[in-house]
Design a protein around this motif. Structure first.
Motif, PDB file in Angstrom:
ATOM      1  N   TYR A 117     -17.879 -15.529 -37.554  1.00 29.44           N
ATOM      2  CA  TYR A 117     -17.444 -14.837 -36.349  1.00 29.44           C
ATOM      3  C   TYR A 117     -17.644 -13.318 -36.446  1.00 29.44           C
ATOM      4  CZ  TYR A 117     -14.923 -19.189 -37.003  1.00 29.44           C
ATOM      5  OH  TYR A 117     -14.608 -20.497 -37.305  1.00 29.44           O
ATOM      6  N   CYS A 118     -18.222 -12.850 -37.547  1.00 32.00           N
ATOM      7  CA  CYS A 118     -18.257 -11.421 -37.845  1.00 32.00           C
ATOM      8  C   CYS A 118     -19.367 -10.691 -37.081  1.00 32.00           C
ATOM      9  CB  CYS A 118     -18.435 -11.216 -39.349  1.00 32.00           C
ATOM     10  SG  CYS A 118     -18.316  -9.476 -39.837  1.00 32.00           S
ATOM     11  N   ASP A 119     -19.030  -9.510 -36.552  1.00 31.56           N
ATOM     12  CA  ASP A 119     -19.987  -8.671 -35.832  1.00 31.56           C
ATOM     13  C   ASP A 119     -20.657  -7.648 -36.759  1.00 31.56           C
ATOM     14  OD1 ASP A 119     -19.310  -9.882 -33.372  1.00 31.56           O
ATOM     15  OD2 ASP A 119     -17.590  -8.532 -33.162  1.00 31.56           O
ATOM     16  N   LEU A 120     -20.203  -7.557 -38.003  1.00 30.26           N
ATOM     17  CA  LEU A 120     -20.718  -6.523 -38.907  1.00 30.26           C
ATOM     18  C   LEU A 120     -21.835  -7.029 -39.819  1.00 30.26           C
ATOM     19  CD1 LEU A 120     -17.389  -4.777 -39.996  1.00 30.26           C
ATOM     20  CD2 LEU A 120     -18.948  -4.140 -38.156  1.00 30.26           C
ATOM     21  N   ILE A 121     -22.118  -8.325 -39.808  1.00 29.43           N
ATOM     22  CA  ILE A 121     -23.159  -8.875 -40.679  1.00 29.43           C
ATOM     23  C   ILE A 121     -24.533  -8.357 -40.254  1.00 29.43           C
ATOM     24  CG2 ILE A 121     -24.342 -10.985 -41.396  1.00 29.43           C
ATOM     25  CD1 ILE A 121     -21.749 -12.469 -41.233  1.00 29.43           C
ATOM     26  N   ASN A 122     -25.286  -7.854 -41.229  1.00 26.63           N
ATOM     27  CA  ASN A 122     -26.666  -7.433 -40.993  1.00 26.63           C
ATOM     28  C   ASN A 122     -27.591  -8.143 -41.975  1.00 26.63           C
ATOM     29  OD1 ASN A 122     -26.420  -6.016 -43.478  1.00 26.63           O
ATOM     30  ND2 ASN A 122     -25.606  -4.224 -42.396  1.00 26.63           N
TER      31      ASN A 122
END
Length: 282
Positions: A246-251
């Motif tokens: 659910y993470c928005d910070l994964i790159n």
């Protein structure tokens, strides 16, 4: 004992239970702590660890106060055919002599000690739970997620009473709640996800994506036919970081690590944050 600050009353060091994982948490004298998590078997286990009802499977709990100085405000209030005076006698037997003036003040003139528990309204059942704090010496109050079980109109009143009583007794408070409420009241806010701490904040600022989601969750009315984005959070992942689905910070650089390794808590300014994104951010 010598490793603890003189103001520390309870410390959990990398504690594991049947459900909770890697819980490191310090409770200081007169500190008000909010633990944010949906109530379930994991938070129930953490409550029992804090009240020293059970021992950890791994890690250690350092307690410099007597167990009798800990009070529990349970999620479900007392339900019994016993009378108020019978419960007060049980409190005295278990914790020591009560403070008569506070018993009368909290119960009020309208409630008789001969009243049966099952005849009490919800707020008076709460007051009866609160009265255990006025028997014997109290250093720590652990309050389970009772607010979410109460009528909405009563929650603010009950929280104010709990905080006031805690301060009157110069005690520490740990309150469980599913959302961030009245952050200005608390000295420390601890966010749980997947039965482990993902963030600990003392400045009311948050960095973990789940903490930010909780902080920013507000019901707003949009314009007619306007699409309002809703982020749904499901169960934690059983591999890697529990929050990675659910993470928005994964790159691209972090993806493999987030999918395969659970991060430790990193120091981010005055917070502790369990997120690979913040590994090299101080």
């Amino acid at each position: 004992m010598s490793s603890l600050s003189e103001h520390m009353i309870l410390q959990l060091e990398s504690v594991y239970g049947n459900l909770v994982r890697d819980i490191s948490l310090s409770i200081r004298s007169r500190e008000l702590t909010l633990i944010v998590s949906d109530w379930g078997k994991g938070t129930e286990e953490l409550s029992m660890l804090l009240t020293c009802e059970i021992k950890p499977k791994k890690g250690r709990i350092i307690r410099i106060i007597d167990k009798k100085q800990i009070r529990l405000i349970p999620r479900e209030f007392i339900s019994s055919e016993l009378k108020i005076k019978d419960i007060l006698k049980l409190y005295e037997k278990k914790f020591g002599k009560g403070y008569e003036i506070w018993i009368k003040t909290i119960l009020g003139d309208q409630v008789s000690e001969n009243t049966k528990i099952n005849d009490l309204c919800e707020i008076n059942k709460f007051k009866l739970e609160i009265l255990s704090i006025f028997f014997g010496k109290v250093s720590l109050i652990v309050a389970e997620d009772f607010l979410s079980t109460m009528d909405t109109q009563l929650r603010e009143y009950a929280l104010k009473m709990l905080v006031k009583v805690t301060k009157i007794k110069s005690a520490s408070l740990v309150l469980f709640n599913p959302s961030v409420i009245y952050p200005y009241v608390f000295d420390k806010i601890v966010i749980l996800f997947g039965n482990e701490i993902v963030e600990e904040s003392t400045k009311k600022e948050f960095y973990h994506p789940y903490s930010l989601l909780l902080q920013n969750t507000k019901l707003t009315l949009g314009k007619l036919r306007e699409k309002i984005p809703i982020k749904e959070i499901g169960d934690p992942s059983d591999h890697g970081c529990p929050y990675h689905p659910y993470c928005d910070l994964i790159n691209k650089e972090l993806r493999k690590r987030c999918y395969t390794e659970n991060p430790k808590l990193f120091n981010v300014r005055d917070n502790k944050v369990r997120c690979w994104y913040y590994e090299n951010i101080k």
